[in-house]
Design a protein around this motif. Structure first.
Motif, PDB file in Angstrom:
ATOM      1  N   UNK A 386      51.578 -71.470-104.635  1.00 38.67           N
ATOM      2  CA  UNK A 386      52.951 -71.657-104.157  1.00 38.67           C
ATOM      3  C   UNK A 386      53.621 -70.316-103.862  1.00 38.67           C
ATOM      4  N   UNK A 387      52.811 -69.295-103.628  1.00 40.24           N
ATOM      5  CA  UNK A 387      53.354 -67.962-103.343  1.00 40.24           C
ATOM      6  C   UNK A 387      53.896 -67.894-101.925  1.00 40.24           C
ATOM      7  N   UNK A 388      54.993 -67.175-101.774  1.00 36.65           N
ATOM      8  CA  UNK A 388      55.601 -67.017-100.448  1.00 36.65           C
ATOM      9  C   UNK A 388      55.689 -65.563-100.004  1.00 36.65           C
ATOM     10  N   UNK A 389      55.629 -64.624-100.922  1.00 33.59           N
ATOM     11  CA  UNK A 389      55.742 -63.209-100.546  1.00 33.59           C
ATOM     12  C   UNK A 389      55.231 -62.339-101.687  1.00 33.59           C
ATOM     13  N   UNK A 390      54.839 -61.113-101.339  1.00 37.69           N
ATOM     14  CA  UNK A 390      54.378 -60.123-102.317  1.00 37.69           C
ATOM     15  C   UNK A 390      55.117 -58.821-102.054  1.00 37.69           C
ATOM     16  N   UNK A 391      55.581 -58.209-103.132  1.00 36.80           N
ATOM     17  CA  UNK A 391      56.310 -56.932-103.016  1.00 36.80           C
ATOM     18  C   UNK A 391      55.706 -55.928-103.981  1.00 36.80           C
ATOM     19  N   UNK A 392      55.453 -54.717-103.486  1.00 34.95           N
ATOM     20  CA  UNK A 392      55.017 -53.643-104.368  1.00 34.95           C
ATOM     21  C   UNK A 392      56.244 -53.019-105.017  1.00 34.95           C
ATOM     22  N   UNK A 393      56.219 -52.946-106.320  1.00 35.65           N
ATOM     23  CA  UNK A 393      57.360 -52.437-107.065  1.00 35.65           C
ATOM     24  C   UNK A 393      57.192 -50.938-107.293  1.00 35.65           C
ATOM     25  N   UNK A 394      58.198 -50.177-106.885  1.00 38.00           N
ATOM     26  CA  UNK A 394      58.149 -48.730-107.123  1.00 38.00           C
ATOM     27  C   UNK A 394      58.239 -48.450-108.621  1.00 38.00           C
ATOM     28  N   UNK A 395      57.374 -47.596-109.100  1.00 38.68           N
ATOM     29  CA  UNK A 395      57.373 -47.265-110.518  1.00 38.68           C
ATOM     30  C   UNK A 395      56.842 -45.856-110.708  1.00 38.68           C
ATOM     31  N   UNK A 396      57.311 -45.192-111.751  1.00 39.22           N
ATOM     32  CA  UNK A 396      56.820 -43.854-112.081  1.00 39.22           C
ATOM     33  C   UNK A 396      55.866 -43.911-113.286  1.00 39.22           C
ATOM     34  N   UNK A 397      55.280 -45.106-113.509  1.00 40.35           N
ATOM     35  CA  UNK A 397      54.417 -45.300-114.674  1.00 40.35           C
ATOM     36  C   UNK A 397      52.960 -44.947-114.408  1.00 40.35           C
ATOM     37  N   UNK A 398      52.653 -44.528-113.190  1.00 41.62           N
ATOM     38  CA  UNK A 398      51.277 -44.162-112.875  1.00 41.62           C
ATOM     39  C   UNK A 398      50.363 -45.356-112.680  1.00 41.62           C
ATOM     40  N   UNK A 399      50.923 -46.508-112.309  1.00 42.42           N
ATOM     41  CA  UNK A 399      50.141 -47.718-112.086  1.00 42.42           C
ATOM     42  C   UNK A 399      50.594 -48.367-110.781  1.00 42.42           C
ATOM     43  N   UNK A 400      49.845 -49.384-110.350  1.00 37.80           N
ATOM     44  CA  UNK A 400      50.280 -50.234-109.240  1.00 37.80           C
ATOM     45  C   UNK A 400      50.910 -51.485-109.849  1.00 37.80           C
ATOM     46  N   UNK A 401      52.115 -51.825-109.385  1.00 35.73           N
ATOM     47  CA  UNK A 401      52.815 -53.014-109.864  1.00 35.73           C
ATOM     48  C   UNK A 401      53.192 -53.874-108.667  1.00 35.73           C
ATOM     49  N   UNK A 402      52.802 -55.154-108.720  1.00 29.12           N
ATOM     50  CA  UNK A 402      53.103 -56.094-107.651  1.00 29.12           C
ATOM     51  C   UNK A 402      53.918 -57.258-108.209  1.00 29.12           C
ATOM     52  N   UNK A 403      54.912 -57.705-107.437  1.00 29.27           N
ATOM     53  CA  UNK A 403      55.673 -58.897-107.781  1.00 29.27           C
ATOM     54  C   UNK A 403      55.428 -59.965-106.722  1.00 29.27           C
TER      55      UNK A 403
END
Length: 472
Positions: A386-403
């Motif tokens: 039921x996903x409609x969109x994906x956004x990469x979340x900016x972070x300074x944690x040294x990882x990739x974060x997706x919402x």
């Protein structure tokens, strides 16, 4: 995943030779079990019209007959014929029709026969690749224009896909022969497609740039069309640049006598061809090769095979999310399974490049054995249904974060970027992520649940190269 879903769609490519080298088999039930309702299938002119004016619908009807409610097709029509194309072959490479009117009659009959069942029609595949298209950019643009006009007349609701833009284009420098090829196609046939197809096989980290590159190529010609991913898969040799010198040597030996014939009769009659000799020599020194190369070979040490499986599972998730964060809503995994049951030839060069990307394999004559990546695909498809969109979340944690935006509530995915082969040996990075609810469900791409208890509005996670999928 299919039907009326206007959000994220996860499809799977069946392969490039449906019904060419054997009977056209049943595969849609297995795809549905994986959570996919969109299949990409290749059909050739020679299959459907083996003689002028004489149609054989057996492969097409075998395909249409296994569709259920909500299932959809993407058909790549390969302009290959022993009688009707400039290069006589029943398989590859595709080439221009000898008679455009005959081609229009064939294509119109095919599209009309399938009307309503096919969502996407594509004119050949990766035309900038000489092994897949024997002709110029102008030839392909002319054919794509005829293709678009014929499909639109026969089925106005279907969408038309521009032949795939592969690594030969996306991985090359400005001004390369392959980029010039695609630029000429876009200049000549800008109105002949509805979506632009890219194929993503090199390092996942390069995917955002490749998506933007495709859009830039279109913008240069005043074109604005959605980008779709008609093929993706990994790991592949393209993701390990340190292997380039070894593989260049193999390719030079393999093509010493030029491009081999890919007509099915010639393939069946071939003996010890240059490409087989090159592969046999490579296998002869297998123990001396880097482990990153050995893992792609049949019979590699079990520990390397297991590591390659783990990489493949990770890349099912990371490749999709990196593309979707760039605005792509349709992706197709390469590929579902071998098209000839129980056939595996370690000395087949094309098999060496892509055989291990298959999600399923045969048990006897039944397509029923799931590879680890198939299990990951199924889990991911369920989470994305039921996903409609994906956004990469900016972070300074040294990882990739997706919402991931979903009707049932957001899904967060976290991973650390690292070397695809050795990265799993690195310790996880400990992060604190803002979390508004009292509960969290955390599992990794292998389906292993992790203990995570939110506290003081935050969720503590150990993030490694293996993606974590987190929801409330």
């Amino acid at each position: 995943m299919g039907g009326g879903n206007t959000g994220i769609q996860l499809g799977i490519v069946r392969g490039i030779s449906y019904g060419v080298f054997g009977a056209p088999g049943i595969f849609m039930p297995q795809m549905r079990d994986l959570g996919s309702r969109l299949a990409r299938v290749y059909l050739t002119w020679n299959q459907i019209e083996p003689q002028p004016g004489s149609y054989d619908w057996s492969a097409v009807d075998a395909l249409l007959g296994q569709l259920g409610p909500g299932d959809r097709l993407w058909i790549t029509v390969v302009t290959a014929s022993r009688w009707a194309t400039r290069q006589a072959t029943d398989f590859l490479p595709a080439s221009m029709p000898r008679d455009v009117a005959a081609y229009q009659l064939f294509l119109g009959a095919l599209v009309s026969h399938c009307r309503g069942a096919v969502a996407y029609w594509q004119c050949n595949n990766e035309p900038s690749n000489a092994g897949l298209w024997s002709g110029s950019a102008a030839d392909y643009a002319d054919l794509a224009t005829v293709f678009a006009r014929t499909v639109r007349n026969a089925d106005p609701d279907a969408q038309i896909v521009l032949g795939g833009c592969g690594f030969d284009v996306l991985g090359s420098n400005a001004g390369s022969e392959q980029r010039v090829f695609f630029d000429e196609v876009l200049a000549r046939a800008g109105d002949a497609f509805d979506v632009f197809d890219v194929h993503l096989y090199d390092a996942p980290q390069r995917i955002p740039a490749h998506i933007e590159d495709a859009r830039a190529m279109m913008r240069l010609r005043g074109i604005d069309r959605p980008v779709v991913v008609g093929e993706y898969g990994g790991p592949t040799l393209l993701g390990f640049p340190e292997l380039d010198s070894v593989m260049q040597s193999v390719m030079m030996e393999a093509l010493a006598d030029g491009e081999p014939s890919l007509d099915s009769a010639d393939l069946a009659a071939q003996g010890e061809t240059p490409d087989r000799r090159a592969m046999r020599a490579l296998y002869g020194k297998m123990a001396e090769l880097p482990p990153t190369l050995q893992m792609f070979m049949q019979g590699c040490p079990p520990a390397l095979e297991a590591r390659r499986h783990r990489i493949a599972c990770r890349e099912i998730v990371t490749r999709n999310l990196l593309a979707m964060a760039g605005g792509v809503t349709l992706t197709l995994a390469w590929n579902l399974a071998p098209e000839v049951p129980n056939y595996r030839d370690p000395f087949n060069l094309m098999g060496f490049i892509s055989d291990k990307l298959a999600l399923l394999s045969y048990q006897h004559d039944e397509l029923s054995r799931r590879e680890p990546a198939a299990e990951t695909f199924a889990r991911f498809a369920a989470l994305m249904s039921d996903a409609t969109a994906v956004r990469r979340v900016d972070t300074d944690l040294g990882i990739v974060a997706m919402e991931v935006t979903r009707e049932r509530g957001p899904l967060f995915v976290f991973w650390a970027e690292a070397d695809p082969f050795t990265g799993e040996d690195e310790p996880p990075k400990l992060i604190e992520w803002p979390w508004a609810t009292d509960t969290a469900h955390v599992c990794d791409v292998f389906g292993i649940s992790r203990d995570a208890r939110p506290a003081s509005g935050h969720l503590s996670l150990g993030v490694s190269v293996t993606p974590l999928l987190v929801s409330a």
